[in-house]
Design an enzyme around this catalytic site. Sequence first.
Site, PDB file in Angstrom:
ATOM      1  N   GLY A 124      -2.744  12.922  15.597  1.00 44.07           N
ATOM      2  CA  GLY A 124      -2.340  14.150  14.920  1.00 44.07           C
ATOM      3  C   GLY A 124      -1.521  15.037  15.817  1.00 44.07           C
ATOM      4  O   GLY A 124      -1.405  14.820  17.033  1.00 44.07           O
ATOM      5  N   ASP A 125      -0.932  16.061  15.222  1.00 41.69           N
ATOM      6  CA  ASP A 125      -0.087  17.012  15.946  1.00 41.69           C
ATOM      7  C   ASP A 125      -0.859  18.290  16.237  1.00 41.69           C
ATOM      8  O   ASP A 125      -1.687  18.725  15.435  1.00 41.69           O
ATOM      9  CB  ASP A 125       1.158  17.358  15.114  1.00 41.69           C
ATOM     10  N   GLU A 173       1.332   5.644   0.685  1.00 41.15           N
ATOM     11  CA  GLU A 173       0.849   6.891   1.283  1.00 41.15           C
ATOM     12  C   GLU A 173       1.235   8.084   0.417  1.00 41.15           C
ATOM     13  O   GLU A 173       2.383   8.194  -0.020  1.00 41.15           O
ATOM     14  CB  GLU A 173       1.437   7.070   2.680  1.00 41.15           C
ATOM     15  N   LYS A 207      -6.126   1.162  21.338  1.00 37.69           N
ATOM     16  CA  LYS A 207      -6.682   1.441  20.010  1.00 37.69           C
ATOM     17  C   LYS A 207      -7.314   0.188  19.418  1.00 37.69           C
ATOM     18  O   LYS A 207      -8.376   0.256  18.789  1.00 37.69           O
ATOM     19  CB  LYS A 207      -5.595   2.010  19.093  1.00 37.69           C
ATOM     20  N   HIS A 230      -6.466   9.781   5.762  1.00 36.51           N
ATOM     21  CA  HIS A 230      -6.066   9.946   7.154  1.00 36.51           C
ATOM     22  C   HIS A 230      -7.091  10.855   7.815  1.00 36.51           C
ATOM     23  O   HIS A 230      -7.610  11.790   7.201  1.00 36.51           O
ATOM     24  CB  HIS A 230      -4.687  10.598   7.251  1.00 36.51           C
ATOM     25  N   HIS A 257       3.878  -1.059   3.661  1.00 35.98           N
ATOM     26  CA  HIS A 257       3.229   0.229   3.413  1.00 35.98           C
ATOM     27  C   HIS A 257       4.325   1.262   3.156  1.00 35.98           C
ATOM     28  O   HIS A 257       5.157   1.525   4.032  1.00 35.98           O
ATOM     29  CB  HIS A 257       2.395   0.641   4.630  1.00 35.98           C
ATOM     30  N   GLN A 283      16.780  15.536   4.448  1.00 39.95           N
ATOM     31  CA  GLN A 283      15.343  15.332   4.602  1.00 39.95           C
ATOM     32  C   GLN A 283      15.057  14.198   5.582  1.00 39.95           C
ATOM     33  O   GLN A 283      14.207  14.319   6.469  1.00 39.95           O
ATOM     34  CB  GLN A 283      14.747  15.016   3.236  1.00 39.95           C
ATOM     35  N   PHE A 312      12.976  14.409   9.175  1.00 36.44           N
ATOM     36  CA  PHE A 312      11.810  13.586   9.476  1.00 36.44           C
ATOM     37  C   PHE A 312      12.042  12.759  10.733  1.00 36.44           C
ATOM     38  O   PHE A 312      11.173  12.646  11.604  1.00 36.44           O
ATOM     39  CB  PHE A 312      11.506  12.645   8.312  1.00 36.44           C
ATOM     40  N   HIS A 345       6.886   5.849  20.346  1.00 31.16           N
ATOM     41  CA  HIS A 345       6.473   7.223  20.074  1.00 31.16           C
ATOM     42  C   HIS A 345       7.351   8.180  20.873  1.00 31.16           C
ATOM     43  O   HIS A 345       7.648   7.935  22.048  1.00 31.16           O
ATOM     44  CB  HIS A 345       5.005   7.402  20.466  1.00 31.16           C
ATOM     45  N   ALA A 385      -5.823   8.938  19.959  1.00 28.29           N
ATOM     46  CA  ALA A 385      -6.382   8.236  18.811  1.00 28.29           C
ATOM     47  C   ALA A 385      -7.381   7.169  19.242  1.00 28.29           C
ATOM     48  O   ALA A 385      -8.365   6.912  18.537  1.00 28.29           O
ATOM     49  CB  ALA A 385      -5.262   7.608  17.984  1.00 28.29           C
ATOM     50  N   THR A 419      -2.658  11.763   3.435  1.00 31.13           N
ATOM     51  CA  THR A 419      -2.438  12.364   4.746  1.00 31.13           C
ATOM     52  C   THR A 419      -3.373  13.546   4.995  1.00 31.13           C
ATOM     53  O   THR A 419      -3.992  14.101   4.083  1.00 31.13           O
ATOM     54  CB  THR A 419      -0.982  12.826   4.914  1.00 31.13           C
ATOM     55  N   SER A 459       0.870  -1.173   0.000  1.00 28.18           N
ATOM     56  CA  SER A 459       0.000   0.000   0.000  1.00 28.18           C
ATOM     57  C   SER A 459       0.906   1.222   0.000  1.00 28.18           C
ATOM     58  O   SER A 459       2.101   1.125   0.308  1.00 28.18           O
ATOM     59  CB  SER A 459      -0.934  -0.003   1.216  1.00 28.18           C
ATOM     60  N   TYR A 462       4.462   2.040  16.717  1.00 30.57           N
ATOM     61  CA  TYR A 462       5.807   2.610  16.795  1.00 30.57           C
ATOM     62  C   TYR A 462       6.821   1.589  17.313  1.00 30.57           C
ATOM     63  O   TYR A 462       7.017   1.463  18.528  1.00 30.57           O
ATOM     64  CB  TYR A 462       5.801   3.848  17.707  1.00 30.57           C
TER      65      TYR A 462
END
Length: 283
Positions: free
Chosen positions: A103-104, A13, A160, A72, A261, A207, A211, A144, A118, A44, A11, A140
């Site tokens: 989310g942030d 994103e 969750k 998302h 993914h 980059q 991230f 996290h 979540a 996203t 899949s 994670y």
Amino acid sequence: MKTPNQEFEVSFEFFPPKTAEGIEKLRETRKELAKFDPEFFSVTFGAGGSTRDRTMETVLEIQREGYQAAPHISCISSSKAEIRDLLQAYQAHGIKRLVTLRGDVPSGEVSAGDFRYASELVEFIRAETGDYFHIEVAAYPEFHPEAKTPAADLLNLKRKMDAGANSAITQYFYNADAYFRFVDQCDEIGITIPVVPGVMPIYNITQLARFSSICGAEIPRWLKMRLEEYGDDMASLRALGVDVVSELCEMLLAGGAPSLHFYTLNQSATIATIINNISAAAD
């Protein structure tokens, strides 16, 4: 159709483009990646819902092309009424899968809205829509960055699942052992949903370092030093990245990962090479 030797599910994103040029580029990217018969394309959702309209537009275009799209949906800074409206809109358009995240909190914002976690959003979606949606959540393997302890982070994933999540997608990582240990620990506490590894191709070290500093993903020292050694030699850097990520994916699939993914950054060529490498290695 999958490519001839592809025996694993994938899949992809995307992020919603901002410009007409970006929209056209994403269409070409989607066309190339569709050759691998993805289970779904996800799109996203910006901090605080900042890309809400563009996310929906992209999702609906993907669906019109005949592919399964998974928007998302994040709950920070959102009210229950706003989330309810969004769920109803996606249902009206026949969208069947969601990637559900906390989310942030946008910079400078104080209120988190009606949801804190979540798991609360998953619970709300189930209360509003029953079993209509397949709900993906985040996991994670390297934990996290805001988790108090690794055990607390695992329990958060279990909450969750207990709230109604169907499967999980991990943050990216470059250490296969981190994923396998994480899956074993999930088993130990009764997390039974599939945990799909998220895969980040390596495009450039600056980059990737940015991230990783945000999301807590570890770049192994040996890999960081090798990448930095190439400096501005982007061809060599990307060739190394393809080799490293291809080998990682081969290990994950050989060890029982249910699928892969890919975090595409709206690009296709590097990912296509990686998937073809995996297929060739398995032949």
